[in-house]
Design an enzyme around this catalytic site. Structure first.
Site, PDB file in Angstrom:
ATOM      1  N   CYS A  73      -1.053   7.082  -2.415  1.00  0.00           N
ATOM      2  CA  CYS A  73      -2.061   6.401  -3.241  1.00  0.00           C
ATOM      3  C   CYS A  73      -3.185   7.370  -3.630  1.00  0.00           C
ATOM      4  CB  CYS A  73      -2.631   5.219  -2.465  1.00  0.00           C
ATOM      5  SG  CYS A  73      -3.817   4.270  -3.427  1.00  0.00           S
ATOM      6  N   CYS A  77      -9.732   5.617   0.263  1.00  0.00           N
ATOM      7  CA  CYS A  77     -10.241   4.669   1.260  1.00  0.00           C
ATOM      8  C   CYS A  77     -10.133   5.296   2.657  1.00  0.00           C
ATOM      9  CB  CYS A  77      -9.453   3.367   1.199  1.00  0.00           C
ATOM     10  SG  CYS A  77      -9.229   2.773  -0.495  1.00  0.00           S
ATOM     11  N   CYS A  80      -7.460   4.210   5.295  1.00  0.00           N
ATOM     12  CA  CYS A  80      -6.077   3.917   4.898  1.00  0.00           C
ATOM     13  C   CYS A  80      -5.091   5.079   5.092  1.00  0.00           C
ATOM     14  CB  CYS A  80      -6.043   3.455   3.448  1.00  0.00           C
ATOM     15  SG  CYS A  80      -4.386   2.865   2.998  1.00  0.00           S
ATOM     16  N   CYS A 117       3.824 -11.848   1.506  1.00  0.00           N
ATOM     17  CA  CYS A 117       2.799 -11.055   0.833  1.00  0.00           C
ATOM     18  C   CYS A 117       3.290  -9.622   0.600  1.00  0.00           C
ATOM     19  CB  CYS A 117       1.552 -11.067   1.710  1.00  0.00           C
ATOM     20  SG  CYS A 117       0.184 -10.189   0.983  1.00  0.00           S
ATOM     21  N   CYS A 148       2.511 -13.932  -2.510  1.00  0.00           N
ATOM     22  CA  CYS A 148       1.205 -13.266  -2.586  1.00  0.00           C
ATOM     23  C   CYS A 148       1.461 -11.789  -2.889  1.00  0.00           C
ATOM     24  CB  CYS A 148       0.479 -13.407  -1.252  1.00  0.00           C
ATOM     25  SG  CYS A 148      -1.067 -12.478  -1.163  1.00  0.00           S
ATOM     26  N   CYS A 208      -7.329 -14.360  -2.570  1.00  0.00           N
ATOM     27  CA  CYS A 208      -7.324 -13.985  -1.157  1.00  0.00           C
ATOM     28  C   CYS A 208      -8.198 -12.739  -1.068  1.00  0.00           C
ATOM     29  CB  CYS A 208      -5.890 -13.689  -0.713  1.00  0.00           C
ATOM     30  SG  CYS A 208      -5.792 -12.988   0.942  1.00  0.00           S
ATOM     31  N   ARG A 280      -7.973 -15.740   7.905  1.00  0.00           N
ATOM     32  CA  ARG A 280      -6.813 -15.080   8.537  1.00  0.00           C
ATOM     33  C   ARG A 280      -7.239 -14.002   9.525  1.00  0.00           C
ATOM     34  NH1 ARG A 280      -4.171 -13.716   4.282  1.00  0.00           N
ATOM     35  NH2 ARG A 280      -3.433 -15.849   4.192  1.00  0.00           N
TER      36      ARG A 280
HETATM   37  N1  SAM Z   1      -3.891  -0.724  -2.701  1.00  0.00           N
HETATM   38  C1  SAM Z   1      -4.327  -2.055  -2.782  1.00  0.00           C
HETATM   39  C2  SAM Z   1      -5.796  -2.234  -2.473  1.00  0.00           C
HETATM   40  O1  SAM Z   1      -6.382  -1.398  -1.819  1.00  0.00           O
HETATM   41  O2  SAM Z   1      -6.352  -3.260  -2.856  1.00  0.00           O
HETATM   42  C3  SAM Z   1      -3.519  -2.999  -1.931  1.00  0.00           C
HETATM   43  C4  SAM Z   1      -3.043  -2.550  -0.575  1.00  0.00           C
HETATM   44  S1  SAM Z   1      -4.324  -2.167   0.620  1.00  0.00           S
HETATM   45  C5  SAM Z   1      -3.396  -1.418   1.906  1.00  0.00           C
HETATM   46  C6  SAM Z   1      -4.789  -3.785   1.181  1.00  0.00           C
HETATM   47  C7  SAM Z   1      -5.851  -3.893   2.233  1.00  0.00           C
HETATM   48  O3  SAM Z   1      -5.348  -3.435   3.482  1.00  0.00           O
HETATM   49  C8  SAM Z   1      -7.118  -3.099   2.068  1.00  0.00           C
HETATM   50  O4  SAM Z   1      -8.000  -3.667   1.162  1.00  0.00           O
HETATM   51  C9  SAM Z   1      -7.685  -3.135   3.475  1.00  0.00           C
HETATM   52  O5  SAM Z   1      -8.488  -4.268   3.663  1.00  0.00           O
HETATM   53  C10 SAM Z   1      -6.440  -3.265   4.353  1.00  0.00           C
HETATM   54  N2  SAM Z   1      -6.228  -2.061   5.169  1.00  0.00           N
HETATM   55  C11 SAM Z   1      -5.703  -0.890   4.777  1.00  0.00           C
HETATM   56  N3  SAM Z   1      -5.663  -0.006   5.796  1.00  0.00           N
HETATM   57  C12 SAM Z   1      -6.174  -0.650   6.869  1.00  0.00           C
HETATM   58  C13 SAM Z   1      -6.406  -0.272   8.227  1.00  0.00           C
HETATM   59  N4  SAM Z   1      -6.116   0.950   8.660  1.00  0.00           N
HETATM   60  N5  SAM Z   1      -6.940  -1.185   9.064  1.00  0.00           N
HETATM   61  C14 SAM Z   1      -7.249  -2.419   8.622  1.00  0.00           C
HETATM   62  N6  SAM Z   1      -7.042  -2.831   7.356  1.00  0.00           N
HETATM   63  C15 SAM Z   1      -6.524  -1.969   6.498  1.00  0.00           C
HETATM   64  C1  DTB Z   2      -5.163  -7.598   4.353  1.00  0.00           C
HETATM   65  O1  DTB Z   2      -6.336  -8.017   4.294  1.00  0.00           O
HETATM   66  N1  DTB Z   2      -4.648  -6.934   5.389  1.00  0.00           N
HETATM   67  C2  DTB Z   2      -3.282  -6.554   5.125  1.00  0.00           C
HETATM   68  C3  DTB Z   2      -3.013  -7.204   3.746  1.00  0.00           C
HETATM   69  N2  DTB Z   2      -4.277  -7.744   3.387  1.00  0.00           N
HETATM   70  C4  DTB Z   2      -2.412  -6.422   2.681  1.00  0.00           C
HETATM   71  C5  DTB Z   2      -3.021  -5.100   5.243  1.00  0.00           C
HETATM   72  C6  DTB Z   2      -3.394  -4.492   6.582  1.00  0.00           C
HETATM   73  C7  DTB Z   2      -2.975  -3.083   6.591  1.00  0.00           C
HETATM   74  C8  DTB Z   2      -3.154  -2.422   7.907  1.00  0.00           C
HETATM   75  C9  DTB Z   2      -2.750  -0.987   7.892  1.00  0.00           C
HETATM   76  C10 DTB Z   2      -1.309  -0.731   7.555  1.00  0.00           C
HETATM   77  O2  DTB Z   2      -0.413  -1.394   8.149  1.00  0.00           O
HETATM   78  O3  DTB Z   2      -1.045   0.139   6.735  1.00  0.00           O
HETATM   79 FE1  SF4 Z   3      -4.691   2.944  -1.768  1.00  0.00          FE
HETATM   80 FE2  SF4 Z   3      -4.866   2.328   0.788  1.00  0.00          FE
HETATM   81 FE3  SF4 Z   3      -7.044   2.294  -0.719  1.00  0.00          FE
HETATM   82 FE4  SF4 Z   3      -5.121   0.406  -1.094  1.00  0.00          FE
HETATM   83  S1  SF4 Z   3      -6.379   0.682   0.715  1.00  0.00           S
HETATM   84  S2  SF4 Z   3      -6.215   1.593  -2.665  1.00  0.00           S
HETATM   85  S3  SF4 Z   3      -3.298   1.633  -0.606  1.00  0.00           S
HETATM   86  S4  SF4 Z   3      -5.798   4.108  -0.229  1.00  0.00           S
END
Ligand code: SAM
Ligand code: DTB
Ligand code: SF4
Length: 333
Positions: A73, A77, A80, A117, A148, A208, A280
């Site tokens: 990506c 973030c 992430c 989802c 979702c 959501c 959730r």
């Molecule tokens: N890329 C899209 C975005 O950022 O909106 C969708 C996927 S992203 C992985 C969805 C959500 O996962 C993020 O907004 C964040 O709240 C959650 N997330 C990602 N990495 C995480 C982590 N290490 N721990 C907890 N939540 C995480």
């Molecule tokens: C949300 O609020 N939490 C989920 C879902 N929406 C997409 C994602 C959590 C991701 C946790 C880190 C991972 O597994 O990569």
């Molecule tokens: Fe990309 Fe992860 Fe950020 Fe979603 S949360 S925009 S997958 S870097």
């Protein structure tokens, strides 16, 4: 006499219907801070009371996650593992085949999930991505599951295409308070998150939206995130509260762990400020004791991610969750 009684009744009705922050959905930052600072027992009692007014307190909804497009990506973030800015063990992959997604959704349904989802590591989908995802939504809907998606930023047109394909919910988290956003993400701004939520709402798709705690923020900053969510008009139908899953290689790896009781407080304030939303208990459950999860349900959480994987990290497996829910006498939907 009769008229007088009627008048008295009308006055009484007006009095009981005087809008409070709870019913009106308007929350000042100070009011949310006051809530989160309450003595723990008072906060939980208030949350449980509101929970019981709107939901069966012994029922939890099950959502299963699938990463349909993993890693690589362009966003940065700091939490992430899928960001291409950081060296993690996540390998980038292309979007999954329709048949593989169908099999994963079928398994989720067999295990008792009601919502499926699909997440993609995109900043925003392109036209051809939306075409593919609409096929996936149709497959999920054919199985009788709620669909979702979480695909990043969405234009009004893309939101409408997803709605037409049958999408029930779109997940797009605010993640932090507006003030902290640039400490965590520099490749987009808060307003872009709000714009996407508007596009989703206007397309008639359920919203959501939630956030992440445990990123080193203060209690006041957690209150500020909840304040933002609660004042979305209307507030989201579904509110995921994630506890940071610390992944080696990401900038937030090694952050001081959040006190679990602070996590419970966050859930309770979400319940009080968004009384009819599904709250959730999301990422971070694998490292949470059963006692803390039980407190979260007491505080008003009534949905979980269900299945042994979130997107790229672990989650309690089906059997372990079923055992916990049975122990607590919780039914699922
Ligand atoms: N890329 C899209 C975005 O950022 O909106 C969708 C996927 S992203 C992985 C969805 C959500 O996962 C993020 O907004 C964040 O709240 C959650 N997330 C990602 N990495 C995480 C982590 N290490 N721990 C907890 N939540 C995480
Ligand atoms: C949300 O609020 N939490 C989920 C879902 N929406 C997409 C994602 C959590 C991701 C946790 C880190 C991972 O597994 O990569
Ligand atoms: Fe990309 Fe992860 Fe950020 Fe979603 S949360 S925009 S997958 S870097």
């Amino acid at each position: 006499m009769h008229t007088q009684q009627t008048q008295e009744r009308q006055v009484q009705l007006r009095t009981t219907k005087t809008p409070t922050p709870e019913t009106r959905g308007v929350w000042t930052p100070a009011k949310v801070l006051e809530l989160i600072n309450l003595p723990f027992n008072d906060l939980l009692f208030k949350a449980q009371k509101i929970h019981r007014e709107h939901f069966n307190p012994n029922e939890v909804q099950l959502s299963t996650l699938l990463s349909i497009k993993t890693g690589g990506c362009p966003e940065d973030c700091a939490y992430c593992p899928q960001s291409s800015h950081y060296e993690t063990e996540v390998e980038a992959s292309k979007i999954m085949d329709v048949e593989d997604v169908r099999l994963a959704a079928l398994e989720a349904k067999k295990n008792g999930a009601s919502r499926f989802c699909m997440g993609a590591a995109w900043r925003e989908p392109k036209d051809r991505d939306i075409e593919k995802v609409t096929e996936l939504i149709k497959v999920v809907k054919e199985l009788g599951l709620e669909a979702c998606c979480t695909l990043g930023m969405l234009s009004a047109q893309h939101a409408q295409s997803l709605k037409q394909a049958g999408l029930d919910y779109y997940n797009h988290n605010l993640d932090t308070s507006p003030e902290s956003y640039s400490d965590i993400i520099t490749t987009r701004v808060y307003q872009e998150r709000l714009d996407t939520l508007d596009n989703v709402r206007n397309a008639g798709v359920n919203v959501c939206s939630g956030g992440i705690v445990g990123m080193g923020e203060s209690r006041q900053e957690r209150a500020a995130l909840l304040h933002q969510l609660a004042n979305l008009d209307p507030y989201p139908e579904s509110v995921p509260i994630n506890n940071l899953v610390q992944v080696e290689g990401t900038p937030l790896y090694g952050t001081k762990e959040l006190d679990p009781l602070e996590f419970v407080r966050t859930i309770a304030v979400a319940r009080i400020t968004m009384p009819t939303a599904r709250v959730r208990l999301s990422a971070g459950r694998q490292n949470m004791s059963e006692a803390v999860q039980a407190l979260c349900f007491m505080a008003g959480a009534n949905s979980i991610f269900y299945g042994d994987k979130l997107l790229t990290t672990g989650n309690p497996d089906w059997e372990r969750d079923q055992a916990l829910l049975t122990k607590l006498g919780i039914q699922t939907s």
